[in-house]
Design a protein around this motif. Sequence first.
Motif, PDB file in Angstrom:
ATOM      1  N   ILE A 141      -6.494   2.968   7.717  1.00 60.53           N
ATOM      2  CA  ILE A 141      -7.550   2.000   8.043  1.00 60.53           C
ATOM      3  C   ILE A 141      -8.392   1.702   6.802  1.00 60.53           C
ATOM      4  CG2 ILE A 141      -9.652   1.699   9.405  1.00 60.53           C
ATOM      5  CD1 ILE A 141      -8.189   3.148  11.690  1.00 60.53           C
ATOM      6  N   LYS A 142      -8.678   2.750   6.031  1.00 62.65           N
ATOM      7  CA  LYS A 142      -9.418   2.558   4.776  1.00 62.65           C
ATOM      8  C   LYS A 142      -8.679   1.574   3.870  1.00 62.65           C
ATOM      9  CE  LYS A 142     -11.533   6.940   3.850  1.00 62.65           C
ATOM     10  NZ  LYS A 142     -11.396   8.162   3.062  1.00 62.65           N
ATOM     11  N   PHE A 197      -9.745  -2.066   2.501  1.00 61.32           N
ATOM     12  CA  PHE A 197      -9.746  -2.266   1.049  1.00 61.32           C
ATOM     13  C   PHE A 197      -8.987  -3.534   0.663  1.00 61.32           C
ATOM     14  CE2 PHE A 197      -7.398  -1.594  -2.928  1.00 61.32           C
ATOM     15  CZ  PHE A 197      -8.414  -1.322  -3.824  1.00 61.32           C
ATOM     16  N   MET A 198      -7.793  -3.702   1.231  1.00 65.66           N
ATOM     17  CA  MET A 198      -6.967  -4.860   0.875  1.00 65.66           C
ATOM     18  C   MET A 198      -7.568  -6.166   1.373  1.00 65.66           C
ATOM     19  SD  MET A 198      -4.460  -3.819  -0.926  1.00 65.66           S
ATOM     20  CE  MET A 198      -3.282  -5.172  -0.960  1.00 65.66           C
ATOM     21  N   SER A 199      -8.446  -6.080   2.361  1.00 63.26           N
ATOM     22  CA  SER A 199      -8.976  -7.287   2.970  1.00 63.26           C
ATOM     23  C   SER A 199     -10.285  -7.754   2.350  1.00 63.26           C
ATOM     24  CB  SER A 199      -9.186  -7.056   4.472  1.00 63.26           C
ATOM     25  OG  SER A 199      -7.987  -6.586   5.046  1.00 63.26           O
ATOM     26  N   ASN A 227     -10.278  -8.050  -3.617  1.00 63.50           N
ATOM     27  CA  ASN A 227      -8.944  -7.442  -3.664  1.00 63.50           C
ATOM     28  C   ASN A 227      -7.876  -8.359  -3.087  1.00 63.50           C
ATOM     29  OD1 ASN A 227     -10.104  -5.204  -4.799  1.00 63.50           O
ATOM     30  ND2 ASN A 227     -10.360  -4.138  -2.836  1.00 63.50           N
ATOM     31  N   ALA A 228      -8.240  -9.093  -2.023  1.00 65.33           N
ATOM     32  CA  ALA A 228      -7.274 -10.021  -1.430  1.00 65.33           C
ATOM     33  C   ALA A 228      -6.877 -11.078  -2.465  1.00 65.33           C
ATOM     34  CB  ALA A 228      -7.860 -10.676  -0.192  1.00 65.33           C
ATOM     35  N   THR A 229      -7.831 -11.489  -3.282  1.00 68.63           N
ATOM     36  CA  THR A 229      -7.549 -12.475  -4.322  1.00 68.63           C
ATOM     37  C   THR A 229      -6.584 -11.894  -5.353  1.00 68.63           C
ATOM     38  OG1 THR A 229      -9.819 -13.204  -4.029  1.00 68.63           O
ATOM     39  CG2 THR A 229      -8.618 -14.100  -5.906  1.00 68.63           C
ATOM     40  N   LEU A 281      -3.853  -2.594  -7.599  1.00 68.88           N
ATOM     41  CA  LEU A 281      -4.712  -2.335  -6.437  1.00 68.88           C
ATOM     42  C   LEU A 281      -4.442  -0.955  -5.860  1.00 68.88           C
ATOM     43  CD1 LEU A 281      -4.773  -5.736  -4.528  1.00 68.88           C
ATOM     44  CD2 LEU A 281      -6.657  -4.600  -5.689  1.00 68.88           C
ATOM     45  N   ILE A 282      -3.189  -0.544  -5.849  1.00 67.77           N
ATOM     46  CA  ILE A 282      -2.860   0.784  -5.324  1.00 67.77           C
ATOM     47  C   ILE A 282      -3.512   1.856  -6.191  1.00 67.77           C
ATOM     48  CG2 ILE A 282      -0.952   2.414  -5.014  1.00 67.77           C
ATOM     49  CD1 ILE A 282       0.681   0.092  -3.937  1.00 67.77           C
TER      50      ILE A 282
END
Lengths: 309, 338
Positions: free
Chosen positions: B267-268, B272-274, B278-280, B37-38
């Motif tokens: 904040i971006k 993104f993580m939310s 991506n959270a999955t 993800l990063i």
Amino acid sequence: MTDSALHATAEPERTPRIRFWHGLSFWGLLPSWVLMGLALILPIAIIAAVSVATRGAHGGFTWDFNLAGYRHILFNEGWTGELEFTPQYLLIILRTFVLAGATTLICLLFAVPVAYFICRQPPGRKAALVYLVTLPFWVSMILRVYAWMIILGKEGTLPRFLEYFGAPAGLSFMFNDGATLTAMVYTYMPLMVLPVFASLEKLDGTLIEASHDLYGDRWVTLRRVILPLTAPGIIAGAILVFVPSLGAVLEPTLMGGGKQMMMGSLVQLQFGGGRNWPFGAAIAMTLMALVMIFLIFTGLRTARRGTAL
Amino acid sequence: MKKYLAATALALCFATAAQAEGQLNLYVWAESISPALIDKFSKENNVKVSVDGYTSNEDLLTKLQAGSSGYDIATPSQHFLRVMIDEGLIENYGANELKAYENIDARWRNQWWDENQEYSIPIAYGTAGFVVNTAQYKGPTDSFKYFFEPEGELSGKIAMLSYPDEVIGAAQLYLDVPFCTEDPAQMKKVLDLLMAQKPSVAVYSSDNIASRLASGEVSAHFWWDGEELKARTNGSPFALAMTKEGLVGWIDSMVIPKGAPNRDNAIKFIEFMSEPENATEQMNFYAHSSPMKLVQEKVVYTKEKAPELYPEVPIVFSRTCSPAAQDLVTRVWTQLLQ
């Protein structure tokens, strides 16, 4: 009288040169002063200041003078609420000193014969052996402690080896004082061997022969000739081992199982989970003061011995 | 620690080299964020991301208290998040106006650690309890009794954490002592329990838990649900004890430290993580539960595969203790290990 008169006449023309050299030595020494100030005096001054500050609610501190940090070492509220004498921190301090002392003694017992052996070797082999002694420093300390965990732990090298000779299966030598001591002695051994080696190396062999000529047997020679002449190296080694041993955190936690606190972990707890920075700083200052007393004591003893000779 | 320092120094060098807007510095639980993800975030936004890790909330709090950490995002647990808000260590970035806020599962919104959800967006939650090596121990595990008052085969084979934070909470659950009590008499009971347990404890350590438990050096270890799940998925014979007294709960949230140099990128990144997708993926990597809306068919750790993430016993979240209560905890711990 004539001397000062000479000086007086010489002074006017020598002053600029003296001033030049004086200035040069000042600027030349400046880096070491800055280094001492920034790396040694300033941090200790900050710790000393924090130790008399007032703790913040959740860690940190405020600049209000408060001796609670030092009071904490001896007196705390008991479980019933009144202030009472609490020996627990003194116990931790005492245990730390015993462990450091034992480490120093064991290191000494091994280091003197090893250093003696090395300095009796021909030059080429001597250099190689000294190199071997310093070799462990090339590897990170945490890795070396982990290596001991692999050696002593369950299914480790040593239990397996003993099993081969009929010891019961599933032995483990981890998580006790012996394991802590083993790792500490191993870690600090080179710091003892090197100074002892350096002073043994300077030892004049003819003095040993002279001792034998005067009917001194081996024991008397060791006690009356070799040991006194190598004392500076032994004391330097003892200080180099003892002082860092007092602050050891890694070995008691990883090898000893962290079942009994040492001063290092106590300070860590106060700055971390305990959120009482002034108390942590006060313990650190106390540790430092005790080390100073120890060093002054040994320093005085050496000085006295020096004048006695 | 040295490794992290070196990494930080290196990151700072790069930070000055790269343009300021293309940078994001994370200070998060060690190995907690999916590297994939990063990478994705970094490529999509042309941002250079550096990641440093910590292994205790105390480390994070101490660093933020020391000031000007240079980090843009941190992930404290709930009881430390509260402290950071109260001490003014983190930014109010209007989290409740972000899209991320809409993606928070309703039951995790506006909780006591951030009532108006202005300072934080949660990223993971889970529990702590004791894990047994089922190849070594076959007995019952439905109560903390077997852990705190062990008899027979568990005795001498128990491992606790090296920090009081969660283990004292578990002892309080077992004794029915409220978290963060300021009553010395109640905490004395906790101390007595832990003192009686001490002869049965092999080690107090928070490092190397998986290998210590797998090798059989100990048979029961205080641990976190997701770590146990990851080890079990990789073939270790572990099980998290479902203790009827409850499990100690935690929830980590993304916050922005005061004075963060790259607030916009932070904040971006939180947005993104939310995103559900991506959270999955983050949950599949971290193996702890996600407080966000997920893409259900892509969730790897389902209730069937990972029952430890869906406990049926109560979960009690650690609270933010007053200094007096915190002192009692520290005193219990010091007396235990004196």
